[in-house]
Design a protein around this motif. Structure first.
Motif, PDB file in Angstrom:
ATOM      1  N   ALA A  18      38.753  42.028  30.760  1.00  0.00           N
ATOM      2  CA  ALA A  18      38.186  40.812  31.361  1.00  0.00           C
ATOM      3  C   ALA A  18      38.433  40.792  32.866  1.00  0.00           C
ATOM      4  O   ALA A  18      37.543  40.449  33.658  1.00  0.00           O
ATOM      5  N   LEU A  19      39.642  41.193  33.273  1.00  0.00           N
ATOM      6  CA  LEU A  19      40.007  41.185  34.695  1.00  0.00           C
ATOM      7  C   LEU A  19      39.177  42.200  35.481  1.00  0.00           C
ATOM      8  O   LEU A  19      38.608  41.875  36.534  1.00  0.00           O
ATOM      9  N   ALA A  20      39.114  43.431  34.978  1.00  0.00           N
ATOM     10  CA  ALA A  20      38.396  44.491  35.700  1.00  0.00           C
ATOM     11  C   ALA A  20      36.912  44.167  35.794  1.00  0.00           C
ATOM     12  O   ALA A  20      36.290  44.363  36.841  1.00  0.00           O
ATOM     13  N   THR A  21      36.348  43.637  34.712  1.00  0.00           N
ATOM     14  CA  THR A  21      34.923  43.289  34.710  1.00  0.00           C
ATOM     15  C   THR A  21      34.646  42.210  35.759  1.00  0.00           C
ATOM     16  O   THR A  21      33.705  42.313  36.538  1.00  0.00           O
ATOM     17  N   ALA A  22      35.501  41.184  35.796  1.00  0.00           N
ATOM     18  CA  ALA A  22      35.296  40.083  36.748  1.00  0.00           C
ATOM     19  C   ALA A  22      35.504  40.545  38.188  1.00  0.00           C
ATOM     20  O   ALA A  22      34.738  40.191  39.085  1.00  0.00           O
ATOM     21  N   LEU A  23      36.524  41.357  38.425  1.00  0.00           N
ATOM     22  CA  LEU A  23      36.864  41.721  39.811  1.00  0.00           C
ATOM     23  C   LEU A  23      35.839  42.665  40.446  1.00  0.00           C
ATOM     24  O   LEU A  23      35.869  42.869  41.657  1.00  0.00           O
ATOM     25  N   LYS A  24      34.950  43.217  39.631  1.00  0.00           N
ATOM     26  CA  LYS A  24      33.861  44.016  40.215  1.00  0.00           C
ATOM     27  C   LYS A  24      32.992  43.155  41.128  1.00  0.00           C
ATOM     28  O   LYS A  24      32.296  43.677  41.994  1.00  0.00           O
ATOM     29  N   LYS A  25      33.036  41.822  40.935  1.00  0.00           N
ATOM     30  CA  LYS A  25      32.301  40.915  41.836  1.00  0.00           C
ATOM     31  C   LYS A  25      32.962  40.847  43.212  1.00  0.00           C
ATOM     32  O   LYS A  25      32.344  40.408  44.180  1.00  0.00           O
ATOM     33  N   ALA A  26      34.237  41.225  43.285  1.00  0.00           N
ATOM     34  CA  ALA A  26      34.967  41.082  44.550  1.00  0.00           C
ATOM     35  C   ALA A  26      35.177  42.413  45.269  1.00  0.00           C
ATOM     36  O   ALA A  26      35.542  42.426  46.451  1.00  0.00           O
ATOM     37  N   GLY A  27      34.953  43.531  44.585  1.00  0.00           N
ATOM     38  CA  GLY A  27      35.187  44.814  45.264  1.00  0.00           C
ATOM     39  C   GLY A  27      35.071  45.999  44.332  1.00  0.00           C
ATOM     40  O   GLY A  27      34.599  45.878  43.200  1.00  0.00           O
ATOM     41  N   ASN A  28      35.481  47.167  44.851  1.00  0.00           N
ATOM     42  CA  ASN A  28      35.506  48.393  44.041  1.00  0.00           C
ATOM     43  C   ASN A  28      36.795  48.439  43.251  1.00  0.00           C
ATOM     44  O   ASN A  28      37.875  48.376  43.827  1.00  0.00           O
ATOM     45  N   VAL A  29      36.640  48.561  41.951  1.00  0.00           N
ATOM     46  CA  VAL A  29      37.786  48.447  41.061  1.00  0.00           C
ATOM     47  C   VAL A  29      38.218  49.825  40.561  1.00  0.00           C
ATOM     48  O   VAL A  29      37.390  50.623  40.136  1.00  0.00           O
ATOM     49  N   ALA A 139      40.875  32.671  33.578  1.00  0.00           N
ATOM     50  CA  ALA A 139      41.832  33.457  34.377  1.00  0.00           C
ATOM     51  C   ALA A 139      41.102  34.543  35.166  1.00  0.00           C
ATOM     52  O   ALA A 139      41.410  34.790  36.336  1.00  0.00           O
ATOM     53  N   ALA A 140      40.110  35.168  34.536  1.00  0.00           N
ATOM     54  CA  ALA A 140      39.343  36.210  35.229  1.00  0.00           C
ATOM     55  C   ALA A 140      38.569  35.602  36.401  1.00  0.00           C
ATOM     56  O   ALA A 140      38.544  36.171  37.502  1.00  0.00           O
ATOM     57  N   ASP A 141      37.971  34.425  36.181  1.00  0.00           N
ATOM     58  CA  ASP A 141      37.235  33.754  37.270  1.00  0.00           C
ATOM     59  C   ASP A 141      38.174  33.374  38.409  1.00  0.00           C
ATOM     60  O   ASP A 141      37.834  33.521  39.585  1.00  0.00           O
ATOM     61  N   PHE A 142      39.365  32.887  38.055  1.00  0.00           N
ATOM     62  CA  PHE A 142      40.322  32.501  39.100  1.00  0.00           C
ATOM     63  C   PHE A 142      40.790  33.730  39.877  1.00  0.00           C
ATOM     64  O   PHE A 142      40.990  33.672  41.100  1.00  0.00           O
ATOM     65  N   ALA A 143      40.943  34.847  39.182  1.00  0.00           N
ATOM     66  CA  ALA A 143      41.351  36.094  39.864  1.00  0.00           C
ATOM     67  C   ALA A 143      40.322  36.500  40.919  1.00  0.00           C
ATOM     68  O   ALA A 143      40.692  36.956  42.006  1.00  0.00           O
ATOM     69  N   VAL A 144      39.046  36.306  40.614  1.00  0.00           N
ATOM     70  CA  VAL A 144      37.991  36.639  41.585  1.00  0.00           C
ATOM     71  C   VAL A 144      38.110  35.741  42.817  1.00  0.00           C
ATOM     72  O   VAL A 144      38.075  36.206  43.957  1.00  0.00           O
ATOM     73  N   LYS A 145      38.280  34.429  42.572  1.00  0.00           N
ATOM     74  CA  LYS A 145      38.434  33.481  43.688  1.00  0.00           C
ATOM     75  C   LYS A 145      39.613  33.853  44.571  1.00  0.00           C
ATOM     76  O   LYS A 145      39.543  33.838  45.797  1.00  0.00           O
ATOM     77  N   LEU A 146      40.722  34.180  43.927  1.00  0.00           N
ATOM     78  CA  LEU A 146      41.934  34.508  44.660  1.00  0.00           C
ATOM     79  C   LEU A 146      41.755  35.824  45.426  1.00  0.00           C
ATOM     80  O   LEU A 146      42.149  35.930  46.598  1.00  0.00           O
ATOM     81  N   ALA A 147      41.142  36.812  44.780  1.00  0.00           N
ATOM     82  CA  ALA A 147      40.917  38.114  45.436  1.00  0.00           C
ATOM     83  C   ALA A 147      40.112  37.930  46.714  1.00  0.00           C
ATOM     84  O   ALA A 147      40.410  38.534  47.745  1.00  0.00           O
ATOM     85  N   ARG A 148      39.096  37.052  46.662  1.00  0.00           N
ATOM     86  CA  ARG A 148      38.240  36.843  47.845  1.00  0.00           C
ATOM     87  C   ARG A 148      39.012  36.217  49.008  1.00  0.00           C
ATOM     88  O   ARG A 148      38.645  36.389  50.167  1.00  0.00           O
ATOM     89  N   GLN A 149      40.077  35.489  48.701  1.00  0.00           N
ATOM     90  CA  GLN A 149      40.923  34.921  49.762  1.00  0.00           C
ATOM     91  C   GLN A 149      41.484  36.003  50.677  1.00  0.00           C
ATOM     92  O   GLN A 149      41.735  35.759  51.856  1.00  0.00           O
ATOM     93  N   PHE A 150      41.686  37.192  50.096  1.00  0.00           N
ATOM     94  CA  PHE A 150      42.355  38.244  50.875  1.00  0.00           C
ATOM     95  C   PHE A 150      41.441  38.916  51.887  1.00  0.00           C
ATOM     96  O   PHE A 150      41.875  39.776  52.635  1.00  0.00           O
ATOM     97  N   LYS A 151      40.160  38.483  51.918  1.00  0.00           N
ATOM     98  CA  LYS A 151      39.300  38.951  53.008  1.00  0.00           C
ATOM     99  C   LYS A 151      39.792  38.364  54.329  1.00  0.00           C
ATOM    100  O   LYS A 151      39.603  38.948  55.383  1.00  0.00           O
ATOM    101  N   LYS A 152      40.384  37.157  54.264  1.00  0.00           N
ATOM    102  CA  LYS A 152      40.842  36.550  55.519  1.00  0.00           C
ATOM    103  C   LYS A 152      42.322  36.180  55.534  1.00  0.00           C
ATOM    104  O   LYS A 152      42.872  35.906  56.579  1.00  0.00           O
TER     105      LYS A 152
END
Ligand code: MN
Length: 252
Positions: A18-29, A139-152
């Motif tokens: 679930a995590l890896a599938t979701a985080l593909k929206k935020a970057g290369n996994v 949790a997977a959706d929240f991980a994506v939101k949090l990952a995107r924070q690290f752009k800035k």
């Protein structure tokens, strides 16, 4: 964004998929995870055996690298041997079972993220506070939101984020609380059983005490239906006690 993913439930667990599938929206996994269940191994690393790495497939596609090591081994391997580029983010999870209070110390999930932080990379551990009927979606959706924070955003050196979610559908989650680690002890005991050959064995079990007076704790946030996010660190020095220990005037 290059993202390295690990866990301690093993590469074939539902949560890491679930995590890896979701985080593909935020970057290369890139997934590097233990080949089997390694929960509660803490920050163990493998030094007396070789580390085997084999490609793992899920849903008939290449999913990631299964390693014979621990979560900390997997993060080291990912960064130092497998990934061509250094990751911008390490995410460990989604663990089946909460990693709040003193569980943080035993957790392989948290230690995967700790290893990332030790190597100077922003790192997140994420866990779902249940052992039954998990819904990893929120949790997977929240991980994506949090990952995107690290752009800035940045974390202080040596600090990582420990995220826990109650096992609730998204509409029932109350919000996000920044918390501290609960100091409530896990109340554990051993069930004494007999195996089919007549020998005794023990199985550890337990639960948290029903009350935690610390309203800002991770434990209370989860119990109240909030996503808990705790900044944690791994410098174990007790600075406050150093002057008193110096006053012991220890001599050879
Ligand atoms: Mn686990």
């Amino acid at each position: 964004m290059e993202i390295l993913i690990t866990n301690d439930d093993g590469i074939y667990a539902e949560g890491i998929y679930a995590l890896a599938t979701a985080l593909k929206k935020a970057g290369n996994v890139t997934v590097v995870a233990p080949d089997t269940q390694r929960s509660a191994v803490g920050h163990a690393i493998t030094i007396t055996d070789p580390l085997r790495v084999t490609p793992a497939r899920r849903n008939r596609e290449f999913f990631g690298y299964a390693s014979s090591g621990t979560p900390a081994d997997c993060v080291k391997l990912g960064i130092k041997a497998i990934m061509k580029k250094r990751p911008d983010l390490v995410v460990s999870g989604i663990n089946l079972g909460g990693n709040q209070a003193y569980n943080i110390l035993y957790s392989g999930t948290v230690s995967g993220a700790t290893e990332g932080a030790l190597l100077g990379i922003p790192s997140i551990a994420i866990s779902l506070d249940t052992f039954t009927k998990p819904d990893f979606g929120p949790a997977a959706d929240f991980a994506v939101k949090l990952a995107r924070q690290f752009k800035k955003r940045r974390l202080p050196p040596g600090t990582l984020l420990n995220v826990n979610l109650p096992n609730l559908p998204a509409r029932k989650l109350k919000g996000v609380r920044v918390t501290n680690q609960s100091l409530t002890c896990f109340n554990d005991w051993f069930e004494k059983r007999t195996d089919p050959h007549g020998s005794t064995y023990y199985w550890m079990t337990g639960d948290y005490k029903p009350k935690d007076a610390d309203l800002a704790s991770d434990l209370n946030a989860l119990r109240a239906g909030y996503v808990s996010i705790t900044p944690i660190q791994f410098n174990l020095t007790d600075y406050k006690f150093i002057p008193e220990l110096e006053n012991w005037n220890l001599k050879l």
